[in-house]
Design an enzyme around this catalytic site. Structure first.
Site, short mmCIF file in Angstrom:
data_model
loop_
_atom_site.label_atom_id
_atom_site.label_comp_id
_atom_site.label_asym_id
_atom_site.label_seq_id
_atom_site.Cartn_x
_atom_site.Cartn_y
_atom_site.Cartn_z
CG HIS A 82 49.27 40.26 41.67
ND1 HIS A 82 47.89 39.84 41.67
CD2 HIS A 82 49.31 40.30 40.07
CE1 HIS A 82 47.39 39.41 40.38
NE2 HIS A 82 48.28 39.48 39.28
CG ASP A 161 38.43 42.72 38.55
OD1 ASP A 161 39.58 43.56 37.22
OD2 ASP A 161 38.76 42.30 38.58
NE ARG A 168 40.01 42.80 30.40
CZ ARG A 168 40.99 43.01 31.76
NH1 ARG A 168 40.57 42.82 32.45
NH2 ARG A 168 41.86 42.81 31.05
CB SER A 183 41.66 43.86 35.85
OG SER A 183 41.32 42.64 36.53
CE LYS A 187 41.71 40.99 40.46
NZ LYS A 187 41.62 40.27 39.40
N1 URA Z 1 44.70 39.12 36.26
C1 URA Z 1 43.74 39.74 36.52
O1 URA Z 1 43.22 39.68 37.77
N2 URA Z 1 42.76 40.52 35.54
C2 URA Z 1 43.49 40.84 33.93
O2 URA Z 1 43.10 41.58 33.55
C3 URA Z 1 44.17 39.49 33.88
C4 URA Z 1 44.91 38.67 34.90
#
Ligand code: URA
Length: 427
Positions: A82, A161, A168, A183, A187
């Site tokens: 990621h 999320d 947010r 977050s 995922k």
């Molecule tokens: N990317 C994400 O998936 N979540 C966040 O909170 C910030 C960047």
């Protein structure tokens, strides 16, 4: 559960128990806790932070708000990468097939452009026919048959999320390390991984402009991954200039294909090999990162990673041989001679948005044919009139973007020390 009590406890700097966090997340997903209370809670977390135990509990609850993939038909280790995002960051495209050629399986869930940074799904959609909305069953099939997939998160994965991120986004609570951690990790861990590597970028084109903020985010992500039983490391990498030369959706696919053909730019190859090497060692398919790099390089040299990418694209409905259009080119000349001493990389991302290659608002349609090619790097000497960049743009939109790109590149009379591409490893 009394949400008001939990909000007040966090507001006053208290530590919430696992059970309290579980009640809050479950209540939010079921609708029992309304948006206004969750927004107040998110703001309290922004102001007060969370302990690593609280962050892990929040991640766990968000993860278990949906399903976690399992892989009964695939004994090979499942891995993913990621990135916190940057301009020209196309590493996922060459890396996924390279990993799949090294006895790993890559169920990669990716996102769309966020702010000025590009998104892997948008880039891939410039390949005619390519589908990024695979069902979980199709995603599993592509991983089992090809070895790698790059797709969007289906509704079943980490739904908490999706709901919390949208909240947010409109309540000024995106910039919180525990909330970002939960977050991202909810995922990624829903993919059922055996190892995860994180590319945490810092600099003018990154979410985290300052190195110490990037270090704190990397620490939080790595600690949370390990606490949840998934071997995780992070590399902190430079985003004070674009990664590679080409930025924009379609043109980044071109540069990714060039990387798979063995002619990728050095910085892109370096970051791709470094991240991949961490995964090969974490997953136990290479003894150390040196051996891992050799094995990854071999997948480029023998053409197998390129072939694997072609197979993945075909399995997702795309045709890599179909022509991808590129908008007309326009040169951006240097206003005077000197050395390139800084690049406002985020401004380059904004120039691409100006051209239609990024979103101003959710749901905007993208022009996948626009972008830019950087013709200079930090530290380069430059003559007056020499091209700083080449824009791919419709003539109507080129002028405003040309000014933005010219303003983003600072040219001074003295050279500078070059930034390190890979700053540190966080384990
Ligand atoms: N990317 C994400 O998936 N979540 C966040 O909170 C910030 C960047």
């Amino acid at each position: 559960m009394n949400p008001t009590f939990l909000i007040a406890k966090k507001r006053d700097g208290g530590e919430l128990s696992e059970g309290q966090i579980a009640d809050l997340v479950r209540g939010y997903v079921s609708g029992e806790v309304p948006d206004y209370q969750m927004a107040a809670f998110a703001m309290a977390v922004c102001c007060r932070g969370m302990t690593i135990a609280e962050t892990a509990a929040l991640t766990e609850q968000m993860l278990h708000s949906g399903i976690t993939l399992d892989w009964p038909d695939s004994p090979a280790p499942k891995v993913d990468k990621h990135s916190t995002g940057g301009i020209g960051d196309k590493v996922s495209l060459p890396l996924a097939p390279m990993l799949a050629c090294c006895d790993l399986r890559v169920p990669m869930i990716s996102g769309r452009g966020l702010g000025a940074t590009g998104g892997t799904l948008d880039k891939l959609e410039s390949i005619p026919g390519f589908r990024t909305d695979l069902s979980l069953e199709k995603m599993r099939n592509v991983v089992n048959q090809v070895g790698c997939v790059i797709t969007s998160a289906s509704a079943e994965l980490a739904p908490a999320d999706k709901k919390l991120y949208a909240l947010r986004d409109v309540t000024a609570t995106v910039e919180s390390i525990p909330l970002i951690t939960a977050s991202i990790m909810s995922k990624k861990l829903s993919e059922g991984l055996d190892a995860l590597v994180l590319d945490v970028k810092h600099g003018s084109g990154a979410f985290m402009k300052r190195l110490d903020d990037a270090q704190a985010l990397a620490r939080s992500l790595v600690d949370t991954g390990k606490r949840m039983g998934v071997p995780t490391v992070a590399l902190i990498t430079d985003m004070n200039q674009p990664l590679g030369r080409l930025c924009g959706n379609g043109v980044e696919v071109d540069e990714s294909v060039a990387a798979l053909e063995g002619s990728g730019p050095d910085d892109l190859m370096e970051v791709t090999l470094a991240l991949g090497a961490e995964l090969l060692t974490l997953a136990g398919v290479a003894a150390d990162t040196e051996a891992a790099r050799k094995r990854l390089q071999q997948t480029i040299d023998d053409g197998s990673a390129h072939e694997k990418f072609r197979q993945m694209v075909a399995a997702q409905g795309g045709d890599l041989d179909a022509p991808r259009q590129v908008a007309p080119t326009h040169e951006v000349p240097a206003p005077h001679a000197g050395w390139v001493t800084s690049i406002d990389t985020q401004a380059l991302g904004r120039a691409i948005i100006e051209l239609g290659g990024g979103r101003r608002q959710q749901g905007d349609r993208l022009d996948l044919t626009v972008g830019l090619q950087m013709r200079v790097r930090l530290g380069d000497p430059i003559d007056q009139g020499q091209p700083l960049a080449l824009l791919f743009a419709s003539p109507k939109k080129a002028n405003a973007a040309k000014t933005m790109v010219a303003d983003a590149v600072k040219i001074a009379s003295e050279p500078i020390a070059l930034p390190r591409l890979i700053v540190e490893k966080v384990v």
